[in-house]
Design a protein around this motif. Structure first.
Motif, PDB file in Angstrom:
ATOM      1  N   THR A   1      -5.767  12.780  -3.977  1.00  0.00           N
ATOM      2  CA  THR A   1      -5.738  11.849  -5.098  1.00  0.00           C
ATOM      3  C   THR A   1      -6.392  12.457  -6.333  1.00  0.00           C
ATOM      4  OG1 THR A   1      -6.515   9.686  -5.903  1.00  0.00           O
ATOM      5  CG2 THR A   1      -7.808  10.704  -4.121  1.00  0.00           C
TER       6      THR A   1
ATOM      7  N   GLY B   1      -0.063   4.309   0.063  1.00  0.00           N
ATOM      8  CA  GLY B   1      -0.664   5.434   0.775  1.00  0.00           C
ATOM      9  C   GLY B   1       0.108   5.756   2.044  1.00  0.00           C
ATOM     10  N   ARG B   2      -0.281   6.808   2.706  1.00  0.00           N
ATOM     11  CA  ARG B   2       0.455   7.241   3.900  1.00  0.00           C
ATOM     12  C   ARG B   2       0.328   6.248   5.050  1.00  0.00           C
ATOM     13  NH1 ARG B   2      -0.964  13.757   3.857  1.00  0.00           N
ATOM     14  NH2 ARG B   2       0.173  14.238   1.941  1.00  0.00           N
TER      15      ARG B   2
ATOM     16  N   ASN C   1       0.865  -1.171   0.000  1.00  0.00           N
ATOM     17  CA  ASN C   1       0.000   0.000   0.000  1.00  0.00           C
ATOM     18  C   ASN C   1       0.907   1.227   0.000  1.00  0.00           C
ATOM     19  OD1 ASN C   1      -1.716   2.208   0.788  1.00  0.00           O
ATOM     20  ND2 ASN C   1      -3.175   0.731   1.622  1.00  0.00           N
TER      21      ASN C   1
ATOM     22  N   SER D   1      -3.362  -2.928  -1.080  1.00  0.00           N
ATOM     23  CA  SER D   1      -4.129  -2.105  -2.017  1.00  0.00           C
ATOM     24  C   SER D   1      -4.638  -2.904  -3.216  1.00  0.00           C
ATOM     25  CB  SER D   1      -3.285  -0.924  -2.497  1.00  0.00           C
ATOM     26  OG  SER D   1      -2.119  -1.369  -3.158  1.00  0.00           O
TER      27      SER D   1
ATOM     28  N   PRO E   1      -9.999   9.934   0.700  1.00  0.00           N
ATOM     29  CA  PRO E   1      -8.705   9.255   0.754  1.00  0.00           C
ATOM     30  C   PRO E   1      -7.922   9.646   2.000  1.00  0.00           C
ATOM     31  CG  PRO E   1      -8.520  11.212  -0.598  1.00  0.00           C
ATOM     32  CD  PRO E   1      -9.946  11.164  -0.126  1.00  0.00           C
TER      33      PRO E   1
END
Length: 233
Positions: free
Chosen positions: A153, A38-39, A36, A81, A149
């Protein structure tokens, strides 16, 4: 059922960049792939229990493990993800999304292009209705409320607006936010993090796009579609 093989537990130590993490597995520090980008800053905190999938023997990989899930207290959250698309595709093929379509599906295809976007699912119902579905995995949770999100994004906003165009072209459009955990109360767009995405989602809903959220049943080695969750736009 979406299933992982060869899973082990470890303790998260550090994330040098968005692709890798350092994890203590039984006293040995391993560099692992993070599935993933993302943060996930509220999940990957030092000392957090994490679940890893070990690569198959002989697989051409730089790391022997992939980080697929994390415990937030006692709550297990899948953070792979790639998993949401697999879960929703399996659900569509097994008839679990017939209620979303309004009738049984006659054909289901992943990764179908419309305009400049490639939507996650395309289906046709037994009566010939054609529809697209875009799936977004959700891992950000606070006090039972989940949001998407967790970082701005522009790509996600483009997907939402392309879905509006698909509906205008005569297709049915669905945006499904797959919550990669269980036991939450509602879903809402993260307007503080990405106001453009939140506004696009409201435009989509008012333009005939169906906005849905479902939770999932998550175990260390599986994730399956759960129940609908209230959506507040």
């Amino acid at each position: 059922m979406m299933h992982y093989t060869r899973t082990v537990e470890g303790r998260f130590l550090h994330r040098p960049n968005r692709f890798i993490a350092l994890v203590d597995i039984g006293g040995t520090v391993e560099t692992v792939h993070v599935k993933n980008t993302g943060r996930c800053a509220e999940l990957l905190v030092p000392g957090a229990r994490v679940v890893l999938e070990q690569a198959a023997p002989g697989a051409p990989r730089r790391t022997a493990y992939s980080l697929i899930a994390v415990y937030k207290g006692e709550l297990l959250i899948n953070m792979d993800s790639q998993a949401p698309n697999r879960v929703v595709l399996e659900a569509a093929l097994s008839g679990q999304l017939d209620n979303v379509a309004g009738e049984p599906l006659a054909a289901v295809r992943p990764e179908m292009r419309f305009g400049s976007s490639r939507f996650d699912l395309y289906w046709e119902t037994v009566s010939g209705v054609k529809a697209f579905m875009e799936v977004k995995g959700v891992t950000l949770e606070q006090d039972g409320i989940v949001r998407f999100p967790d970082a701005p994004t522009a790509r996600g906003t483009r997907h939402v607006l392309e879905m509006v165009e698909a509906v205008r072209a005569g297709y049915r459009g669905h945006l499904l936010f797959l919550i990669q955990m269980n036991g939450v109360s509602l879903f809402e767009p993260n307007a503080v993090m990405d106001p453009a995405f939140a506004q696009a989602l409201r435009v989509a809903a008012s333009s005939g796009v169906q906005v849905l959220a479902y939770d999932t049943w998550v175990t260390p080695d599986s994730m399956v579609l759960g129940e609908p969750v209230e959506v507040v736009l």
